[in-house]
Design a protein around this motif. Structure first.
Motif, PDB file in Angstrom:
ATOM      1  N   UNK A   7       0.649  -1.215   0.037  1.00 34.69           N
ATOM      2  CA  UNK A   7       0.218   0.224  -0.185  1.00 34.69           C
ATOM      3  C   UNK A   7       0.902   1.410  -0.314  1.00 34.69           C
ATOM      4  N   UNK A   8       1.672   1.323   0.952  1.00 33.72           N
ATOM      5  CA  UNK A   8       2.827   2.297   0.642  1.00 33.72           C
ATOM      6  C   UNK A   8       3.842   2.324  -0.753  1.00 33.72           C
ATOM      7  N   UNK A   9       4.136   2.109  -1.541  1.00 36.14           N
ATOM      8  CA  UNK A   9       4.415   1.953  -2.499  1.00 36.14           C
ATOM      9  C   UNK A   9       3.186   2.854  -3.440  1.00 36.14           C
ATOM     10  N   UNK A  10       1.933   2.465  -3.786  1.00 35.04           N
ATOM     11  CA  UNK A  10       0.834   2.679  -3.859  1.00 35.04           C
ATOM     12  C   UNK A  10       0.788   3.324  -3.564  1.00 35.04           C
ATOM     13  N   UNK A  11       0.972   4.382  -3.128  1.00 31.53           N
ATOM     14  CA  UNK A  11       0.870   6.048  -2.083  1.00 31.53           C
ATOM     15  C   UNK A  11       1.771   6.732  -2.695  1.00 31.53           C
ATOM     16  N   UNK A  12       3.035   6.245  -2.594  1.00 26.12           N
ATOM     17  CA  UNK A  12       4.167   7.046  -3.442  1.00 26.12           C
ATOM     18  C   UNK A  12       3.329   7.654  -4.934  1.00 26.12           C
ATOM     19  N   UNK A  13       3.168   5.990  -5.533  1.00 24.52           N
ATOM     20  CA  UNK A  13       2.790   6.569  -7.004  1.00 24.52           C
ATOM     21  C   UNK A  13       2.212   6.945  -7.685  1.00 24.52           C
ATOM     22  N   UNK A  14       1.202   7.256  -6.501  1.00 23.64           N
ATOM     23  CA  UNK A  14       0.202   7.481  -6.555  1.00 23.64           C
ATOM     24  C   UNK A  14       0.046   9.438  -5.878  1.00 23.64           C
TER      25      UNK A  14
ATOM     26  N   UNK B  58      10.547  20.602 -18.810  1.00 25.97           N
ATOM     27  CA  UNK B  58      10.135  20.085 -17.710  1.00 25.97           C
ATOM     28  C   UNK B  58       8.825  19.194 -18.221  1.00 25.97           C
ATOM     29  N   UNK B  59       7.641  20.157 -18.841  1.00 21.41           N
ATOM     30  CA  UNK B  59       6.768  19.948 -19.347  1.00 21.41           C
ATOM     31  C   UNK B  59       6.441  17.725 -20.238  1.00 21.41           C
ATOM     32  N   UNK B  60       7.602  17.963 -20.601  1.00 19.20           N
ATOM     33  CA  UNK B  60       7.655  16.596 -21.608  1.00 19.20           C
ATOM     34  C   UNK B  60       8.271  15.904 -20.460  1.00 19.20           C
ATOM     35  N   UNK B  61       9.122  16.136 -19.574  1.00 20.90           N
ATOM     36  CA  UNK B  61       9.523  14.820 -18.485  1.00 20.90           C
ATOM     37  C   UNK B  61       8.337  14.324 -17.621  1.00 20.90           C
ATOM     38  N   UNK B  62       7.505  15.779 -17.358  1.00 22.39           N
ATOM     39  CA  UNK B  62       6.868  15.414 -16.091  1.00 22.39           C
ATOM     40  C   UNK B  62       5.457  14.716 -16.679  1.00 22.39           C
ATOM     41  N   UNK B  63       5.550  14.813 -17.968  1.00 26.87           N
ATOM     42  CA  UNK B  63       3.808  13.736 -18.818  1.00 26.87           C
ATOM     43  C   UNK B  63       4.626  12.317 -19.299  1.00 26.87           C
ATOM     44  N   UNK B  64       6.874  12.357 -19.133  1.00 27.33           N
ATOM     45  CA  UNK B  64       6.674  10.800 -19.751  1.00 27.33           C
ATOM     46  C   UNK B  64       6.531  10.355 -18.201  1.00 27.33           C
ATOM     47  N   UNK B  65       7.150  11.237 -17.347  1.00 27.90           N
ATOM     48  CA  UNK B  65       6.444  10.461 -15.917  1.00 27.90           C
ATOM     49  C   UNK B  65       5.093  10.041 -15.744  1.00 27.90           C
ATOM     50  N   UNK B  66       4.190  10.934 -15.625  1.00 29.93           N
ATOM     51  CA  UNK B  66       3.301  10.739 -15.388  1.00 29.93           C
ATOM     52  C   UNK B  66       2.384   9.856 -16.323  1.00 29.93           C
ATOM     53  N   UNK B  67       2.532   9.352 -17.536  1.00 31.27           N
ATOM     54  CA  UNK B  67       2.451   8.575 -18.426  1.00 31.27           C
ATOM     55  C   UNK B  67       2.553   6.643 -17.902  1.00 31.27           C
ATOM     56  N   UNK B  68       4.336   7.419 -17.442  1.00 32.18           N
ATOM     57  CA  UNK B  68       5.043   5.595 -16.332  1.00 32.18           C
ATOM     58  C   UNK B  68       4.286   5.366 -15.448  1.00 32.18           C
ATOM     59  N   UNK B  69       4.280   6.800 -14.989  1.00 34.46           N
ATOM     60  CA  UNK B  69       3.294   5.840 -12.999  1.00 34.46           C
ATOM     61  C   UNK B  69       1.803   5.313 -13.318  1.00 34.46           C
ATOM     62  N   UNK B  70       0.922   6.307 -14.591  1.00 31.50           N
ATOM     63  CA  UNK B  70      -0.693   5.737 -15.053  1.00 31.50           C
ATOM     64  C   UNK B  70      -0.095   3.732 -15.241  1.00 31.50           C
ATOM     65  N   UNK B  71       1.087   3.785 -15.511  1.00 32.73           N
ATOM     66  CA  UNK B  71       1.376   2.229 -16.919  1.00 32.73           C
ATOM     67  C   UNK B  71       1.053   1.581 -15.419  1.00 32.73           C
ATOM     68  N   UNK B  72       1.994   1.675 -14.664  1.00 32.40           N
ATOM     69  CA  UNK B  72       2.671   1.240 -13.765  1.00 32.40           C
ATOM     70  C   UNK B  72       1.546   0.653 -12.408  1.00 32.40           C
ATOM     71  N   UNK B  73       0.533   1.745 -11.922  1.00 31.55           N
ATOM     72  CA  UNK B  73      -0.377   1.605 -11.166  1.00 31.55           C
ATOM     73  C   UNK B  73      -1.458   0.961 -12.568  1.00 31.55           C
ATOM     74  N   UNK B  74      -1.620   0.478 -13.394  1.00 27.45           N
ATOM     75  CA  UNK B  74      -2.637  -0.048 -13.997  1.00 27.45           C
ATOM     76  C   UNK B  74      -1.572  -2.038 -13.923  1.00 27.45           C
ATOM     77  N   UNK B  75      -0.908  -1.810 -13.667  1.00 24.35           N
ATOM     78  CA  UNK B  75       0.291  -3.178 -13.799  1.00 24.35           C
ATOM     79  C   UNK B  75       0.230  -3.584 -12.557  1.00 24.35           C
ATOM     80  N   UNK B  76      -0.193  -2.847 -11.635  1.00 27.12           N
ATOM     81  CA  UNK B  76      -0.400  -2.964 -10.233  1.00 27.12           C
ATOM     82  C   UNK B  76      -1.795  -4.018  -9.862  1.00 27.12           C
ATOM     83  N   UNK B  77      -1.884  -2.521  -9.993  1.00 27.86           N
ATOM     84  CA  UNK B  77      -3.696  -2.512  -9.251  1.00 27.86           C
ATOM     85  C   UNK B  77      -5.217  -3.864 -10.285  1.00 27.86           C
TER      86      UNK B  77
END
Length: 92
Positions: A3-10, A73-92
């Motif tokens: 749960x802590x890892x998911x909270x950090x990703x969110x 910065x905008x492009x990097x933050x967008x890539x991070x957001x896409x990666x985190x959403x992908x990881x959350x989909x895989x985890x959840x």
């Protein structure tokens, strides 16, 4: 622990989603500032001389650097957001 890892990703996703629009707005404004003086200099020559033109050129260079950084910065933050959403989909 799971749960802590998911909270950090969110939390990371929230930060990335806040950074994207702010950096996008800053980049768009800086791009507009870079383009506007270039057009106005071409239309109206400066009667003061080379000192004022050099000052405008330095300011344009600073706005251009700021725009480049903000776009990155905008492009990097967008890539991070896409990666985190992908990881959350895989985890959840």
């Amino acid at each position: 622990m799971f749960g802590t890892g998911v909270a950090l990703m969110v939390g990371l996703l929230v930060v990335a989603l806040l950074v994207v629009p702010v950096s996008f707005g800053l980049a768009a404004r800086a791009d507009a500032k870079v383009r506007r003086p270039a057009e106005s200099r071409a239309s109206y020559p400066n009667p003061v001389g080379a000192v004022a033109v050099a000052d405008v050129k330095v300011r344009c260079d600073r706005w251009r650097q700021l725009a480049t950084r903000a776009w990155l910065i905008c492009g990097g933050a967008s890539l991070v957001a896409v990666a985190v959403v992908g990881a959350l989909i895989c985890v959840g």
